[in-house]
Design an enzyme around this catalytic site. Structure first.
Site, short mmCIF file in Angstrom:
data_model
loop_
_atom_site.label_atom_id
_atom_site.label_comp_id
_atom_site.label_asym_id
_atom_site.label_seq_id
_atom_site.Cartn_x
_atom_site.Cartn_y
_atom_site.Cartn_z
CE LYS A 120 -2.07 1.34 -7.81
NZ LYS A 120 -2.98 1.93 -8.83
CE1 TYR A 172 -7.53 -0.54 -5.89
CE2 TYR A 172 -6.78 -2.81 -5.72
CZ TYR A 172 -6.51 -1.46 -5.90
OH TYR A 172 -5.21 -1.05 -6.08
CG ASN A 203 -2.07 4.48 -11.16
OD1 ASN A 203 -1.73 3.55 -10.42
ND2 ASN A 203 -3.23 5.08 -11.05
CG HIS A 213 -3.62 2.83 -3.36
ND1 HIS A 213 -4.85 3.22 -3.82
CD2 HIS A 213 -3.72 2.80 -2.00
CE1 HIS A 213 -5.67 3.40 -2.79
NE2 HIS A 213 -5.00 3.15 -1.67
CD GLU A 215 -7.08 2.57 0.96
OE1 GLU A 215 -6.00 3.21 0.98
OE2 GLU A 215 -7.95 2.74 0.08
#
Length: 153
Positions: free
Chosen positions: A9, A49, A112, A115, A126
């Site tokens: 990310k 998302y 975080n 992913h 995805e």
């Protein structure tokens, strides 16, 4: 053999942790079969998302994921989805165990670092959001006999 999508990310890219994260997956014996540095557009974010778009916190997530480049990759290996998720640790870096990627480098729920797809159906969906079939390379690294037994598949 199983494949999964991982996204390093924007916080991972900006903090210069890409090499550290990639090296952990490689040291585990996982095989990268596709990789590219890219920007996630708002349209792609909404597709990725989709289950969160209507949630009140989604705009913050979209601003984050589109705010800087991501490194998108497809990783292959035995039970790779569960292996990657174990290596990532709990979603919140504050709750992730030491030794996991998030436990060692994150102190946020949203920022975080990485992913990883949460199941086979999500991985399939995805992967095809980020990569065309032509971008997925089939090959077996020469090190494979040294990272798993020949009867493991």
């Amino acid at each position: 053999m199983q494949r999964t999508l991982i996204l390093l990310k924007p916080d991972c890219v900006q903090r210069r942790l890409m090499g550290e994260v990639i090296s952990r997956f490689e040291a585990k014996g996982l095989n990268f079969v596709a990789m590219k540095l890219m920007r996630v557009t708002p349209e792609l974010a909404k597709k990725h998302y989709a289950e969160h778009v209507e949630k009140e916190w989604y705009p913050t997530l979209e601003l984050f994921i589109t705010g800087a480049p991501v490194l998108a990759a497809v990783v292959e290996g035995l039970d790779v989805i569960s292996v990657v998720r174990s290596m990532l640790g709990a979603t919140s870096g504050l709750k992730a165990e030491p030794g996991t990627i998030r436990g060692d480098f994150s102190s946020s729920r949203q920022m975080n670092l990485v992913h990883g797809s949460d199941g086979p159906e999500a991985a399939e969906r995805e992967i095809h959001l980020y990569f065309s079939q032509e971008e997925l390379l089939d090959f077996e690294p020469t090190i494979t006999p040294w990272v798993r037994a020949s009867d493991e598949a």
